[in-house]
Scaffold this motif. Structure first.
Motif, PDB file in Angstrom:
ATOM      1  N   ALA A  28      29.428  63.801  59.737  1.00  0.00           N
ATOM      2  CA  ALA A  28      29.872  64.750  60.761  1.00  0.00           C
ATOM      3  C   ALA A  28      29.426  66.169  60.431  1.00  0.00           C
ATOM      4  O   ALA A  28      29.142  66.955  61.339  1.00  0.00           O
ATOM      5  N   VAL A  29      29.330  66.509  59.152  1.00  0.00           N
ATOM      6  CA  VAL A  29      28.914  67.846  58.736  1.00  0.00           C
ATOM      7  C   VAL A  29      27.418  68.036  58.953  1.00  0.00           C
ATOM      8  O   VAL A  29      26.972  69.086  59.375  1.00  0.00           O
ATOM      9  N   GLY A  30      26.639  67.021  58.648  1.00  0.00           N
ATOM     10  CA  GLY A  30      25.186  67.123  58.801  1.00  0.00           C
ATOM     11  C   GLY A  30      24.475  66.918  57.481  1.00  0.00           C
ATOM     12  O   GLY A  30      25.082  66.589  56.467  1.00  0.00           O
ATOM     13  N   SER A  31      23.163  67.124  57.478  1.00  0.00           N
ATOM     14  CA  SER A  31      22.374  66.874  56.278  1.00  0.00           C
ATOM     15  C   SER A  31      21.570  68.096  55.882  1.00  0.00           C
ATOM     16  O   SER A  31      21.514  69.091  56.603  1.00  0.00           O
ATOM     17  N   CYS A  32      20.903  67.986  54.748  1.00  0.00           N
ATOM     18  CA  CYS A  32      20.062  69.078  54.262  1.00  0.00           C
ATOM     19  C   CYS A  32      18.770  69.169  55.065  1.00  0.00           C
ATOM     20  O   CYS A  32      18.039  70.139  54.945  1.00  0.00           O
ATOM     21  N   GLY A  33      18.469  68.166  55.856  1.00  0.00           N
ATOM     22  CA  GLY A  33      17.290  68.193  56.712  1.00  0.00           C
ATOM     23  C   GLY A  33      16.067  67.505  56.135  1.00  0.00           C
ATOM     24  O   GLY A  33      15.056  67.381  56.811  1.00  0.00           O
ATOM     25  N   SER A  41      28.950  63.079  48.452  1.00  0.00           N
ATOM     26  CA  SER A  41      29.923  63.097  47.374  1.00  0.00           C
ATOM     27  C   SER A  41      31.314  62.826  47.920  1.00  0.00           C
ATOM     28  O   SER A  41      31.726  63.436  48.901  1.00  0.00           O
ATOM     29  N   ALA A  42      32.047  61.932  47.258  1.00  0.00           N
ATOM     30  CA  ALA A  42      33.432  61.686  47.651  1.00  0.00           C
ATOM     31  C   ALA A  42      34.314  62.868  47.257  1.00  0.00           C
ATOM     32  O   ALA A  42      35.351  63.093  47.864  1.00  0.00           O
ATOM     33  N   LEU A  43      33.891  63.645  46.273  1.00  0.00           N
ATOM     34  CA  LEU A  43      34.638  64.830  45.856  1.00  0.00           C
ATOM     35  C   LEU A  43      34.504  65.954  46.866  1.00  0.00           C
ATOM     36  O   LEU A  43      35.454  66.676  47.133  1.00  0.00           O
ATOM     37  N   GLU A  44      33.330  66.089  47.477  1.00  0.00           N
ATOM     38  CA  GLU A  44      33.056  67.175  48.414  1.00  0.00           C
ATOM     39  C   GLU A  44      32.262  66.668  49.625  1.00  0.00           C
ATOM     40  O   GLU A  44      31.088  66.990  49.793  1.00  0.00           O
ATOM     41  N   PRO A  45      32.908  65.875  50.507  1.00  0.00           N
ATOM     42  CA  PRO A  45      32.182  65.371  51.675  1.00  0.00           C
ATOM     43  C   PRO A  45      31.802  66.461  52.664  1.00  0.00           C
ATOM     44  O   PRO A  45      30.904  66.280  53.480  1.00  0.00           O
ATOM     45  N   THR A  46      32.439  67.625  52.553  1.00  0.00           N
ATOM     46  CA  THR A  46      32.089  68.720  53.458  1.00  0.00           C
ATOM     47  C   THR A  46      30.735  69.345  53.115  1.00  0.00           C
ATOM     48  O   THR A  46      30.260  70.210  53.840  1.00  0.00           O
ATOM     49  N   ALA A  47      30.119  68.902  52.026  1.00  0.00           N
ATOM     50  CA  ALA A  47      28.764  69.349  51.689  1.00  0.00           C
ATOM     51  C   ALA A  47      27.735  68.598  52.530  1.00  0.00           C
ATOM     52  O   ALA A  47      26.560  68.931  52.487  1.00  0.00           O
ATOM     53  N   GLY A  48      28.174  67.600  53.277  1.00  0.00           N
ATOM     54  CA  GLY A  48      27.265  66.832  54.120  1.00  0.00           C
ATOM     55  C   GLY A  48      26.456  65.837  53.315  1.00  0.00           C
ATOM     56  O   GLY A  48      26.808  65.472  52.196  1.00  0.00           O
ATOM     57  N   THR A  49      25.367  65.373  53.890  1.00  0.00           N
ATOM     58  CA  THR A  49      24.470  64.456  53.201  1.00  0.00           C
ATOM     59  C   THR A  49      23.288  65.245  52.660  1.00  0.00           C
ATOM     60  O   THR A  49      22.858  66.213  53.271  1.00  0.00           O
ATOM     61  N   TRP A  50      22.759  64.811  51.523  1.00  0.00           N
ATOM     62  CA  TRP A  50      21.704  65.562  50.878  1.00  0.00           C
ATOM     63  C   TRP A  50      20.745  64.637  50.161  1.00  0.00           C
ATOM     64  O   TRP A  50      21.050  63.485  49.875  1.00  0.00           O
ATOM     65  N   CYS A  51      19.560  65.192  49.876  1.00  0.00           N
ATOM     66  CA  CYS A  51      18.551  64.461  49.113  1.00  0.00           C
ATOM     67  C   CYS A  51      18.759  64.770  47.629  1.00  0.00           C
ATOM     68  O   CYS A  51      19.596  65.590  47.270  1.00  0.00           O
ATOM     69  N   VAL A  52      17.998  64.132  46.783  1.00  0.00           N
ATOM     70  CA  VAL A  52      18.143  64.326  45.342  1.00  0.00           C
ATOM     71  C   VAL A  52      17.872  65.781  44.952  1.00  0.00           C
ATOM     72  O   VAL A  52      18.585  66.363  44.143  1.00  0.00           O
ATOM     73  N   ALA A  53      16.863  66.394  45.536  1.00  0.00           N
ATOM     74  CA  ALA A  53      16.511  67.768  45.183  1.00  0.00           C
ATOM     75  C   ALA A  53      17.593  68.765  45.601  1.00  0.00           C
ATOM     76  O   ALA A  53      17.828  69.747  44.903  1.00  0.00           O
ATOM     77  N   CYS A  54      18.251  68.539  46.712  1.00  0.00           N
ATOM     78  CA  CYS A  54      19.252  69.493  47.220  1.00  0.00           C
ATOM     79  C   CYS A  54      20.652  69.250  46.670  1.00  0.00           C
ATOM     80  O   CYS A  54      21.531  70.085  46.844  1.00  0.00           O
ATOM     81  N   GLY A  55      20.894  68.143  46.006  1.00  0.00           N
ATOM     82  CA  GLY A  55      22.246  67.797  45.589  1.00  0.00           C
ATOM     83  C   GLY A  55      22.604  68.127  44.162  1.00  0.00           C
ATOM     84  O   GLY A  55      23.625  67.661  43.661  1.00  0.00           O
ATOM     85  N   ALA A  56      21.817  68.944  43.486  1.00  0.00           N
ATOM     86  CA  ALA A  56      22.068  69.218  42.071  1.00  0.00           C
ATOM     87  C   ALA A  56      23.451  69.834  41.841  1.00  0.00           C
ATOM     88  O   ALA A  56      24.169  69.429  40.928  1.00  0.00           O
ATOM     89  N   ALA A  57      23.848  70.783  42.648  1.00  0.00           N
ATOM     90  CA  ALA A  57      25.147  71.438  42.457  1.00  0.00           C
ATOM     91  C   ALA A  57      26.297  70.473  42.730  1.00  0.00           C
ATOM     92  O   ALA A  57      27.301  70.464  42.002  1.00  0.00           O
ATOM     93  N   VAL A  58      26.151  69.654  43.744  1.00  0.00           N
ATOM     94  CA  VAL A  58      27.214  68.704  44.090  1.00  0.00           C
ATOM     95  C   VAL A  58      27.363  67.646  43.007  1.00  0.00           C
ATOM     96  O   VAL A  58      28.475  67.299  42.601  1.00  0.00           O
ATOM     97  N   VAL A  59      26.254  67.131  42.504  1.00  0.00           N
ATOM     98  CA  VAL A  59      26.305  66.143  41.421  1.00  0.00           C
ATOM     99  C   VAL A  59      26.863  66.777  40.158  1.00  0.00           C
ATOM    100  O   VAL A  59      27.646  66.156  39.439  1.00  0.00           O
ATOM    101  N   GLY A  60      26.508  68.018  39.893  1.00  0.00           N
ATOM    102  CA  GLY A  60      27.057  68.723  38.734  1.00  0.00           C
ATOM    103  C   GLY A  60      28.567  68.848  38.814  1.00  0.00           C
ATOM    104  O   GLY A  60      29.267  68.640  37.819  1.00  0.00           O
TER     105      GLY A  60
END
Length: 109
Positions: A28-33, A41-60
């Motif tokens: 519902a939030v959207g993706s990194c494009g 992330s189940a911890l922060e679903p409001t970050a939307g969907t992301w690729c490996v390159a864009c998700g470093a902060a969320v995975v951290g």
């Protein structure tokens, strides 16, 4: 590195339901494009969907959080990936919650 191993675990219904809720919120939030945006992330679903390159902060953020996403216990080391349709939902869970089938204590998203 001999102790670093990935192994399959049959996820319980409580974790599966939680992952589906997180995936719905992330969609519902959207993706990194980017074309490879298939993680959330189940911890922060409001970050939307992301690729490996864009998700470093969320995975951290996931890796430094010591808590299970379903209860107040310590999570097992590493990340668990639960598939919800075409998304990989990354989460942290303790051993008990990872395989639990009842959802009496599962928090609503």
């Amino acid at each position: 590195m001999s102790g670093d191993r990935a192994f399959p675990v049959l996820l319980g219904m409580a974790v599966r339901r939680y992952a589906v809720q997180a995936a719905d919120q992330a969609r519902a939030v959207g993706s990194c494009g980017h074309p490879g945006a298939r993680f959330c992330s189940a911890l922060e679903p409001t970050a939307g969907t992301w690729c490996v390159a864009c998700g470093a902060a969320v995975v951290g953020d996931l890796l430094v959080s010591p808590w299970c996403c379903l209860c107040d216990d310590f999570a097992r080391p590493g990340l668990t990936a639960a598939r919800a349709e075409s998304l990989e939902v990354l989460l942290r869970a303790c051993d008990r919650c990872l395989t639990r089938d009842d959802d009496q204590e599962v928090p609503e998203r």
